[in-house]
Design a protein around this motif. Structure first.
Motif, mmCIF file in Angstrom:
data_model
loop_
_atom_site.group_PDB
_atom_site.id
_atom_site.type_symbol
_atom_site.label_atom_id
_atom_site.label_comp_id
_atom_site.label_asym_id
_atom_site.label_seq_id
_atom_site.Cartn_x
_atom_site.Cartn_y
_atom_site.Cartn_z
ATOM 1 N N VAL A 296 0.841 -1.202 0.000
ATOM 2 C CA VAL A 296 0.000 0.000 0.000
ATOM 3 C C VAL A 296 0.874 1.249 0.000
ATOM 4 C CG1 VAL A 296 -1.732 1.320 1.299
ATOM 5 C CG2 VAL A 296 -1.904 -1.173 1.141
ATOM 6 N N ALA A 297 1.938 1.230 0.806
ATOM 7 C CA ALA A 297 2.851 2.370 0.842
ATOM 8 C C ALA A 297 3.503 2.586 -0.525
ATOM 9 C CB ALA A 297 3.926 2.157 1.908
ATOM 10 N N ALA A 298 3.870 1.482 -1.205
ATOM 11 C CA ALA A 298 4.480 1.602 -2.530
ATOM 12 C C ALA A 298 3.514 2.234 -3.519
ATOM 13 C CB ALA A 298 4.930 0.225 -3.021
ATOM 14 N N ALA A 299 2.235 1.853 -3.458
ATOM 15 C CA ALA A 299 1.236 2.448 -4.342
ATOM 16 C C ALA A 299 1.105 3.947 -4.076
ATOM 17 C CB ALA A 299 -0.110 1.743 -4.154
ATOM 18 N N CYS A 300 1.116 4.319 -2.808
ATOM 19 C CA CYS A 300 1.022 5.743 -2.454
ATOM 20 C C CYS A 300 2.268 6.505 -2.925
ATOM 21 C CB CYS A 300 0.845 5.903 -0.949
ATOM 22 S SG CYS A 300 -0.722 5.266 -0.315
ATOM 23 N N PHE A 301 3.428 5.883 -2.790
ATOM 24 C CA PHE A 301 4.665 6.511 -3.271
ATOM 25 C C PHE A 301 4.604 6.704 -4.788
ATOM 26 C CE2 PHE A 301 6.487 6.230 0.797
ATOM 27 C CZ PHE A 301 7.776 6.762 0.795
ATOM 28 N N ALA A 302 4.043 5.739 -5.504
ATOM 29 C CA ALA A 302 3.942 5.862 -6.958
ATOM 30 C C ALA A 302 3.024 7.023 -7.343
ATOM 31 C CB ALA A 302 3.421 4.552 -7.558
ATOM 32 N N VAL A 303 1.920 7.180 -6.632
ATOM 33 C CA VAL A 303 1.012 8.304 -6.899
ATOM 34 C C VAL A 303 1.716 9.629 -6.617
ATOM 35 C CG1 VAL A 303 -1.118 9.435 -6.149
ATOM 36 C CG2 VAL A 303 -1.072 6.955 -6.485
ATOM 37 N N ALA A 304 2.406 9.695 -5.487
ATOM 38 C CA ALA A 304 3.143 10.920 -5.153
ATOM 39 C C ALA A 304 4.203 11.218 -6.207
ATOM 40 C CB ALA A 304 3.790 10.779 -3.771
#
Length: 453
Positions: free
Chosen positions: A338-346
């Motif tokens: 989930v953190a990786a997905a959020c990092f990708a969006v950022a």
């Protein structure tokens, strides 16, 4: 071949050139630390060399930009800078762990002095390939793609070569990439448009590199000596470059905002590693930063495929705010995926900010100061990143969420700073109008420190 066709054909050549140069720059940061560990057993040795390599990026940026502007042969100047960059990487590869540390630091600092040309100065060459307009805007979008592609490929290629062959081989391969960029620069069909200033929104007529301008304004044959019209001192050029960034509203706003934003981005690598440790996967720190870089690459690549209907100024605010929201979500992520997905969006929104930054620098800098604007902006961003990296040294795995939330808050503050800086400048312009200024230029900020004729 007609001149417009030649100019368009030069853009892909430039993008390949910039990719090789930035691939070398990004990969060296990883390879030099791995080389130091392999030869000395100490990561601190590599950290000292890396610091010496990065510090001149900040200190030498105004001087590098001023020298680039004064160069009568831009291709030759940039070839020299990239050639010196390649030689310095090779010299560091041979000297780390074999020569006394002070000598290695001197070599690294010398190579770092060429860094501002790689990190910022190359982007200014796009304005020598294309006139202002939609095609140049698209070229800057592709330039941002190249930045992020190198950010992904550089460390990955360096790590792969260092593991498969040796760290020294990785350094030499990166040196070869910089040498390729040097050779390709000599083939760029640059326009010599550094002459008289033109009104905002227009471009000076294109001249082939090597052509000069006579005192009467006529174009002299290529290869003729430039007429000593309005000679300037290097000290004045340095001051004018800094003054341009400060006085032009759009440049001041985007420079201040991105410098603040990169204070947070500089802390992101360390914080990402600590967050992964906090989530129970200490080895996934690299995954989070890879997701951020891939997201940035996807964001910039997507922007080349669409023509935004909103202004670059609004896109800057959207990008900074989106980066803040993505990182804020990552701070509360329950797991590494989930953190990786959020990092990708950022990262996707951060890529948007980079594209807009390049476009605003090109559109609002006077022709004679454009390279300085790019190098100064890049240098200030790197100084902000260095400060953020130092602050991240105080973080621990237990405080990773709080630090990441703080980084998100810094991105939001950068968006607010950008809006307020532009608003204050508009208010100052209105006060100037109410004080008696009138005419066609009333109500607009001046585009440069020198009047455009």
């Amino acid at each position: 071949m007609s001149e417009p066709t030649s100019e368009r054909a030069g853009v892909p050549r430039y993008l390949v050139t910039a990719f090789f140069a930035r691939l070398a720059d990004e990969g060296t940061a990883v390879a030099v630390v791995m080389l130091a560990v392999a030869r000395t057993g100490s990561a601190a040795h590599g950290a000292f060399v890396l610091t010496a390599w990065m510090a001149p990026h900040v200190l030498a940026a105004p001087l590098a930009g001023a020298l680039a502007e004064r160069a009568r042969r831009p291709r030759l100047f940039h070839c020299g800078a990239l050639g010196g960059f390649a030689l310095a990487i090779s010299a560091v590869a041979f000297s780390v762990g074999r020569l006394p540390l002070p000598l290695v630091l001197v070599v690294a600092a010398a190579g770092g002095c060429c860094g501002p040309i790689v990190s910022g100065g190359l982007s200014s060459l796009i304005s020598r390939l294309l006139p202002a307009g939609a095609e140049r805007d698209r070229a800057y979008s592709w330039d941002a793609v190249v930045y992020n592609a190198a950010a992904v490929g550089g460390p990955g290629a360096a790590g792969l070569l260092a593991s498969a062959v040796s760290p020294a081989a990785a350094m030499l391969a990166l040196s070869a990439a910089a040498a390729c960029a040097c050779a390709l620069t000599a083939l760029l069909p640059l326009r010599a448009d550094m002459g008289a200033e033109v009104p905002a929104g227009t471009e000076a007529p294109a001249r082939a590199e090597g052509a000069t301008e006579t005192p009467t304004g006529a174009e002299a044959p290529a290869g003729a000596e430039a007429s000593p019209v309005a000679p300037t001192r290097l000290r004045r050029d340095l001051a004018d470059g800094l003054r341009t960034v400060w006085r032009e509203r759009e440049l001041r706003a985007i420079t201040a905002a991105t410098c603040l934003a990169f204070t947070g981005i500089g802390a992101l690598t360390t914080t990402g590693v600590l967050l992964a440790t906090h989530l129970g996967s200490a080895g996934a720190g690299g995954l989070l930063m890879t997701a951020f870089a891939v997201g940035a690459l996807a964001g910039t690549l997507g922007l080349t495929r669409v023509r935004p209907t909103v202004s670059p100024q609004r896109l800057a605010v959207i990008g900074l705010a989106g980066t803040a929201l993505g990182l804020a979500a990552a701070a509360s992520a329950p797991s590494v995926p989930v953190a990786a997905a959020c990092f990708a969006v950022a990262g996707a929104f951060d890529g948007l900010v980079l594209t807009v930054t390049l476009r605003l620098r090109a559109d609002h800098s006077p022709t004679r100061r454009r390279t300085q604007v790019f190098t100064i902006g890049a240098g200030l961003k790197m100084s902000g990143a260095a400060a953020g990296s130092a602050l991240a040294g105080l973080a621990t795995a237990g405080t990773a969420r709080e630090y990441l939330a703080g980084i998100a808050l810094v991105q939001a503050a950068a968006a607010l700073l950008y809006v307020l800086t532009r608003r204050d400048a508009r208010r100052g312009t209105r006060r100037e109008v109410s004080g008696g200024r009138c005419g066609p230029g009333a109500g607009r900020s001046r585009p440069s420190v020198r009047p455009r004729s």
